[in-house]
Structures are given as structure tokens and as C-alpha cells.
Design an enzyme around this catalytic site. Sequence first.
Site, PDB file in Angstrom:
ATOM      1  CG  HIS A 185      -2.967   5.251   0.705  1.00  0.00           C
ATOM      2  ND1 HIS A 185      -2.284   4.884   1.853  1.00  0.00           N
ATOM      3  CD2 HIS A 185      -3.113   6.601   0.779  1.00  0.00           C
ATOM      4  CE1 HIS A 185      -2.032   5.964   2.584  1.00  0.00           C
ATOM      5  NE2 HIS A 185      -2.525   7.012   1.960  1.00  0.00           N
ATOM      6  CB  VAL A 187      -1.012   2.047   4.605  1.00  0.00           C
ATOM      7  CG1 VAL A 187      -0.189   3.162   5.215  1.00  0.00           C
ATOM      8  CG2 VAL A 187      -2.422   2.508   4.284  1.00  0.00           C
ATOM      9  CE  LYS A 188      -6.408   0.924   1.564  1.00  0.00           C
ATOM     10  NZ  LYS A 188      -6.269   2.374   1.493  1.00  0.00           N
ATOM     11  CB  ILE A 189      -2.036  -5.460  -0.619  1.00  0.00           C
ATOM     12  CG1 ILE A 189      -3.273  -5.592   0.280  1.00  0.00           C
ATOM     13  CG2 ILE A 189      -1.265  -6.775  -0.674  1.00  0.00           C
ATOM     14  CD1 ILE A 189      -2.974  -5.821   1.739  1.00  0.00           C
TER      15      ILE A 189
END
Length: 384
Positions: A185, A187-189
Site C-alpha cells: 500500500h 504508506v507502507k515501506i
Amino acid sequence: MIPYGRQDISEDDIQAVVDVLRSDYLTQGPVVPTFEKAVANCCGATYAIAVNSATSALHIACLSLGVGPGDWVWTSPITFVASANCALYCGARVDFVDIDPRTYNMSPQALEQKLAEAERGGRLPKVIIPVHLCGQACDMRAIHGLGQRYGFKIIEDASHAIGGKYENEPVGNCRYSDITVFSFHPVKIITTAEGGMALTNDPLLAERMSLLRSHGITRDPDQMSHEPDGPWYYQQIALGYNYRMTELQAALGLSQIQRLDEFVARRHAIANRYDETLSELPIALPWQHPDTYSAYHLYPIRLPGRGTSNGRRALFDSLRAAGIGVNVHYIPVHTQPYFQKLGFACGQFPVAEAYYQEAISLPLYPTLTVSQQSIVIAELKAHL
């Protein structure tokens, strides 16, 4: 507004997607398996199956382990609802294990106690889904040991944790689990816009998950019930889903993973500055277990003793008014109305509920500038 998280898209990322748009394949082409191999190699796993979300990955992971009606699946109450919903999709029943008060991950001690009670009642879980909250790995050695003792399978929900380490080895190598799931997603790493992946070292689980992500259809003659009618022939041999990742998503992910170490290092630098500058405030900072190297997806602070007095809400509103997009991760799953209808009640998992009452996630993402972080720090100090 300074958000709590956001993607970092480079010109190379954009060009990688454009190259796919100009190629012969937008889906089911060569980039998806190349991305799968890159992630597997990065994490030290044998197989990787790319899908359209981590939720889909959790679902096919449960199905591949035979989760179905009559089975129990346990996870953490402090997680996104998908960690529990994936079992409900299979017709199984869900329960939760309270969290450790320092790591906020599933407590091995609470798990051991709950397993002993479940064994006496004949309700042992088929699968446990520990969640690596904020990017810090759970105590997987302890959980795996309990799995050997009580006979359950393990799916690591590592949606927050690609790029992290446990006992100096990459999260995702499945040393202490059957399957590990990542989220991509925004906002993930790293991101593929939307997307996820399931990693395993078991060839049968990999084969099953590959089948389930694409309608349960095979073109492999060895899997068919009879000789194929011709080179066009396929068979549906299981009830599967359309969970495939596109070539565009995979191209973005393949470009992003080149910067994985850079992203995680930058997150650590931001977290370290928070640690140093906020240490004198009347808040609890995230504690890191010495066996872990967090991917630092999130940086939650706690306001000890101020949650129930509305202190958390006042701080949240003040920071939002100052243009700082703080958030709360997560609302305990068992307190959601849907789960309350399943029989769960507030008070069942007190450590998780206490955490929720006091937690606020501060902005943390690679492109957060020093000046932006300074604003966050100054506003915190002004309101505490």
C-alpha cells in the site's frame, strides 16, 4: 498538512511504469515473476506469490493451509481488520491474543496461557497470525516453539515489515513460519500502489496459492484430470479468485525495491531523532526489542494515564489543527461493531485496549524533511 505517511515516487519509478505501458503486456507478463523473484531473493525465501493486496495474500494463505469451517484462527487485536477477516472469509472462527505492553505485538506469554486453556477445552487454533506491528517483528522463535508444541501453523502478517530483520535475518525468510505476507500500500515501506505478496519455502503451499490467486485455473497438463484438448486448453481445478497483480504494479514495486534499504535507513534516522528530542516529554516512546531491526512503518507514542481523560483527543485535535496529520493505529479489532456481533466485548483484551486509549502515530516517511519533523516536535512540546 504533514501526513503520517506517504509514498516516495522517483523518476525511475515513473519510467518503469511507462515502459510497461509501452510494452506488450499490461497483465500476466514477465514483470510480475521478476518482482516476485526480487522480493524472494531480498528476504531469503524460496517462493513469492504476488497479489493485488495484502488482504488477498492473507486470504489465500489461510486457504492454502486448509482453513475452513470449524477451524479457529487467532491473531492480534491491535491490527487492521484484514488480519482477522481473512479467516472469516474461509468460514473459520476468529479469536485474539492480547499484546505485549512494550512491543505492542502479540504476547507469547498470553498466547501460551490461552493455548493451555484452549487445549483443555478442545478449541486449539489451526493457524496463528502474529502481526509485526509498526515494522517490528514479533517474538517468532517463541511463537514457533508453541506451534511445535500445540500443532498450529503460522502466517506472519508482515504488512508493515519488509526491510526489517529478526535475529539478524530478513523478515520474510519464513524461518519460523509457514507463510509471510507483505503489503505494498502507498504508506507502507515500498509500494505498488495497491498490492501484496505471500512468501513461503513450501512448494506445495506456493503451488496452491498461485492457483488460488487466478480463478483456480491451471494450464499445467500434470494438474489436469485428462489430456488437454490442445495448446489453448485450461482447467479450473479449484475455486479461486481474481487476485492477480498487474504488470504496472509489479514494475513500480520492482523499481521501489531497489531503494528498500535506503527507505528503511531513512525511517530509522527519523525515528532516532524523535527518540532523542522527545525523551524528556511525559510520553512513552516506542520500545525496540534487541532481537529486532524494525522497518519503522509507524512511530506510535503513548500518553500514559491520559487516554481516558480525553488528553489523547485534545492532543490529536491540536496537532491536526497545526497541520500535522497524526493518526491512531489501531482500533482494537474486537471492539468493532461487526466483531461485537460475533460475541466479543470490550474488556476482553485489556492491554490492547489500554494501548489504543493512549496511542498516537507521528509522521514517519522517507521524504519527511528535517524542517517538517522540527514542526512536529515543536508542536508536541507546545501541547504537552
